[in-house]
Write an enzyme that holds these catalytic residues in place. Structure first.
Site, short mmCIF file in Angstrom:
data_model
loop_
_atom_site.label_atom_id
_atom_site.label_comp_id
_atom_site.label_asym_id
_atom_site.label_seq_id
_atom_site.Cartn_x
_atom_site.Cartn_y
_atom_site.Cartn_z
N ASN A 1 33.14 -23.20 -30.21
CA ASN A 1 32.08 -22.55 -29.44
C ASN A 1 31.59 -23.41 -28.28
O ASN A 1 31.43 -22.93 -27.15
CB ASN A 1 30.90 -22.17 -30.34
CG ASN A 1 31.30 -21.14 -31.37
OD1 ASN A 1 32.42 -20.63 -31.33
ND2 ASN A 1 30.41 -20.83 -32.30
N THR B 1 23.16 1.60 16.04
CA THR B 1 22.36 1.90 14.84
C THR B 1 22.74 3.34 14.51
O THR B 1 23.02 4.13 15.41
CB THR B 1 20.84 1.79 15.08
OG1 THR B 1 20.45 2.78 16.03
CG2 THR B 1 20.43 0.42 15.59
N HIS B 2 22.77 3.66 13.24
CA HIS B 2 23.23 4.99 12.78
C HIS B 2 24.64 5.30 13.27
O HIS B 2 25.01 6.46 13.43
CB HIS B 2 22.29 6.12 13.23
CG HIS B 2 20.85 5.85 12.97
ND1 HIS B 2 20.20 6.26 11.83
CD2 HIS B 2 19.93 5.16 13.70
CE1 HIS B 2 18.92 5.86 11.88
NE2 HIS B 2 18.75 5.18 13.00
N SER C 1 53.51 3.75 8.38
CA SER C 1 53.56 4.94 7.55
C SER C 1 55.02 5.29 7.30
O SER C 1 55.87 5.08 8.17
CB SER C 1 52.86 6.09 8.27
OG SER C 1 53.35 7.32 7.79
N LYS D 1 52.34 5.27 13.42
CA LYS D 1 51.14 4.72 12.78
C LYS D 1 51.20 3.21 12.54
O LYS D 1 52.22 2.66 12.19
CB LYS D 1 50.90 5.40 11.42
CG LYS D 1 50.67 6.86 11.51
CD LYS D 1 49.26 7.39 11.39
CE LYS D 1 48.23 6.66 10.62
NZ LYS D 1 48.11 7.18 9.27
N ASN E 1 48.60 0.99 10.28
CA ASN E 1 47.41 1.15 9.45
C ASN E 1 46.75 -0.19 9.14
O ASN E 1 47.43 -1.18 8.90
CB ASN E 1 47.78 1.83 8.13
CG ASN E 1 48.32 3.23 8.36
OD1 ASN E 1 47.89 3.91 9.27
ND2 ASN E 1 49.27 3.63 7.53
N GLU F 1 41.41 -2.26 4.61
CA GLU F 1 41.14 -1.20 3.63
C GLU F 1 41.21 -1.74 2.20
O GLU F 1 40.40 -1.37 1.34
CB GLU F 1 42.14 -0.06 3.78
CG GLU F 1 41.94 0.74 5.06
CD GLU F 1 43.06 1.74 5.27
OE1 GLU F 1 42.83 2.93 5.07
OE2 GLU F 1 44.18 1.31 5.62
N TYR G 1 26.69 -17.78 -30.57
CA TYR G 1 27.99 -17.29 -30.12
C TYR G 1 28.37 -16.03 -30.89
O TYR G 1 28.15 -15.90 -32.09
CB TYR G 1 29.07 -18.36 -30.34
CG TYR G 1 30.46 -17.88 -29.96
CD1 TYR G 1 30.91 -17.95 -28.65
CD2 TYR G 1 31.31 -17.31 -30.91
CE1 TYR G 1 32.16 -17.48 -28.29
CE2 TYR G 1 32.57 -16.83 -30.57
CZ TYR G 1 32.98 -16.92 -29.25
OH TYR G 1 34.22 -16.44 -28.90
N1 ARG Z 1 38.69 -17.61 -27.72
C1 ARG Z 1 37.31 -17.79 -27.99
C2 ARG Z 1 36.49 -17.37 -26.79
O1 ARG Z 1 37.01 -17.30 -25.76
C3 ARG Z 1 37.05 -19.21 -28.33
C4 ARG Z 1 35.87 -19.45 -29.19
C5 ARG Z 1 36.14 -19.02 -30.56
N2 ARG Z 1 35.04 -19.27 -31.42
C6 ARG Z 1 34.92 -18.69 -32.62
N3 ARG Z 1 33.88 -18.98 -33.31
N4 ARG Z 1 35.83 -17.89 -33.08
O2 ARG Z 1 35.31 -17.12 -26.90
#
Ligand code: ARG
Length: 439
Positions: free
Chosen positions: A109, A153-154, A275, A281, A283, A288, A315
């Site tokens: 985590n 403007t506009h 095109s 053309k 483009n 775009e 987490y």
């Molecule tokens: N692949 C997970 C992610 O991107 C990694 C962390 C995993 N943590 C866990 N407690 N399973 O978040």
């Protein structure tokens, strides 16, 4: 190899394994993951949680894994849950038992939170470089084209301006974009390493050391927040969305200006396409596409905002969904900034057509009103008198400056010869700061 499994009696379902795997997405983080681990190992050694030789063995092997991935000797593929599992498995294959000590005082985590933070920070700095490059293209094109054009403007011709003034408006928008990204970097610049899964660790570790080692200003203050904060990704994608909004507005103008109706500019062949059916053309596809891709960046922002909404601390696996939208938004904004920069520096400006558009747009009407004000007429009355002049011009197919003094006097007797100088387009520009505008 799985990094867990001890408490399971059954194999993971294959469908679940694929569903859970994020390697195809988070493999981009290999370098941050390895560098984070190296800093972690150095800290473990310093805190005497790992012997010096063990630390050295892990560090050397991690560096060789990094090099092998960089050079293409080692491909990131196979049946691994994520990049963290991949790297740890490779480490185990290379140095055996010692590799098992790497994850001391760390959780995936805080590991993933660190990886994505490091990555986002580096890439945000890259975005700033791309912004700078586009600003340079705009400024160069602007300085080379301090020429008269109609301002709108506009989308109706309004007052005379210069192309420089117009292009520098985008330069200024990009200035704010740069400041926004820098600000986001400053806010995110704290290290989550050492937060553990959510509540730190019972080992005595040195979070200040890893924070410093990895270039952060300090470690985060709160562990739960540290592992579950994805604000910085949201904030950067918000910055990217605003950048894309700016690029999209500029694209729209390039598309209009390059049309047969405007003919103010021509976009270089290198950034246009043809095109398959209409041979004549050309483009403005690059512009775009930039306008179109704005949608996916807004979408990425909305996607992560929605993923994070309602998540309890700390987490949750939902957060694995943070990377795809972020990578997508990042890639898009980088490529759009680059293409726009090239398109601006290679475009040709049709000065004559812009001048013509000024002439037939009554773009000096406001200045006629200013002139009347200088003769003592109240502005509201002046506005109405000029309205009558414009109707007369339309009926007689003339510009205001093309009317004779008699014609002008027949509409308003206080008008004198000096009006012509007052409403000359170049004089109008010279009077304001408009022509000399620096930025
Ligand atoms: N692949 C997970 C992610 O991107 C990694 C962390 C995993 N943590 C866990 N407690 N399973 O978040």
């Amino acid at each position: 190899m799985k990094l867990w499994g001890g408490r399971f009696r059954k194999e993971e379902n294959k469908l679940m394994e694929d569903f859970n795997s994020s390697l195809h997405v988070d493999k981009r983080l290999y370098s941050e993951d390895i560098k984070g681990s190296i800093a972690h190992v150095k800290m473990l050694v310093k805190c005497e949680l790992l012997a010096t030789e063990e630390g050295e063995r892990i560090r050397t092997s991690l560096l060789s894994i990094l090099e092998d991935i960089d050079t293409g000797t080692l491909a990131i593929e196979g049946n691994y849950e994520d990049i963290h599992s991949f790297v740890e498995t490779k480490l185990t294959e290379r140095i055996g038992e010692t590799a098992k000590k790497l994850h001391t005082a760390r959780s995936r985590n805080d590991q993933v939170a660190l990886d994505i933070r490091l990555y986002a920070k580096n890439k945000a700095l890259e975005v700033i470089k791309y912004i700078d490059r586009l600003q340079t293209s705009l400024e160069e094109k602007a300085n080379a084209n301090n020429v008269i054009m109609p301002g709108y403007t506009h989308l109706q011709r309004a007052q005379v301006i210069t192309l420089k003034h117009h292009l520098m408006a985008y330069y200024n928008m990009l200035n704010r974009d740069r400041i926004r990204v820098l600000n986001a970097i400053e806010i995110m610049n704290e290290s989550p390493l050492g937060c553990g899964a959510l509540a730190g660790t019972t080992h005595t570790i040195d979070r200040e050391m890893t924070a410093k080692e990895l270039g952060f200003s300090k470690p985060v203050d709160n562990f739960l927040d540290g592992v579950s904060d994805r604000d910085y990704l949201i904030e950067l994608m918000s910055c990217f969305s605003i950048i894309m909004m700016h690029l999209s507005r500029l694209s729209e103008e390039l598309i209009l200006w390059s049309s047969q109706e405007f003919k103010f500019i021509s976009i270089d062949d290198a950034y246009s396409t043809g095109s398959s059916i209409m041979p004549q053309k050309k483009n403005p596809d690059a512009a775009e596409l930039i306008r179109g891709k704005t949608g996916r960046v807004y979408g990425s922002l909305t996607s992560l905002l929605t993923t994070m909404k309602g998540l309890p601390l700390a987490y949750n696996k939902d957060m694995q969904e943070d990377k795809e939208p972020f990578f997508n938004a990042l890639d898009t904004v980088l490529s759009c900034l680059e293409i726009m920069s090239n398109m601006i520096s290679t475009m040709k400006v049709n000065t004559e057509n812009m001048k013509k558009a000024v002439k037939y747009g009554f773009l000096n009407a406001t200045e006629v009103a200013d002139y009347l004000v200088s003769k003592g007429v109240a502005f509201r009355d002046a506005h109405s008198i000029v309205g009558s002049i414009v109707i007369y011009c339309e009926d007689h197919n003339k510009g205001i400056e093309e009317l004779s003094l008699d014609e002008l006097k027949s509409i308003y007797s206080l008008i004198e010869e000096d009006l012509y100088e007052f409403i000359d387009y170049q004089n109008i520009l010279n009077k304001g700061i408009k022509v000399n505008i620096l930025r």
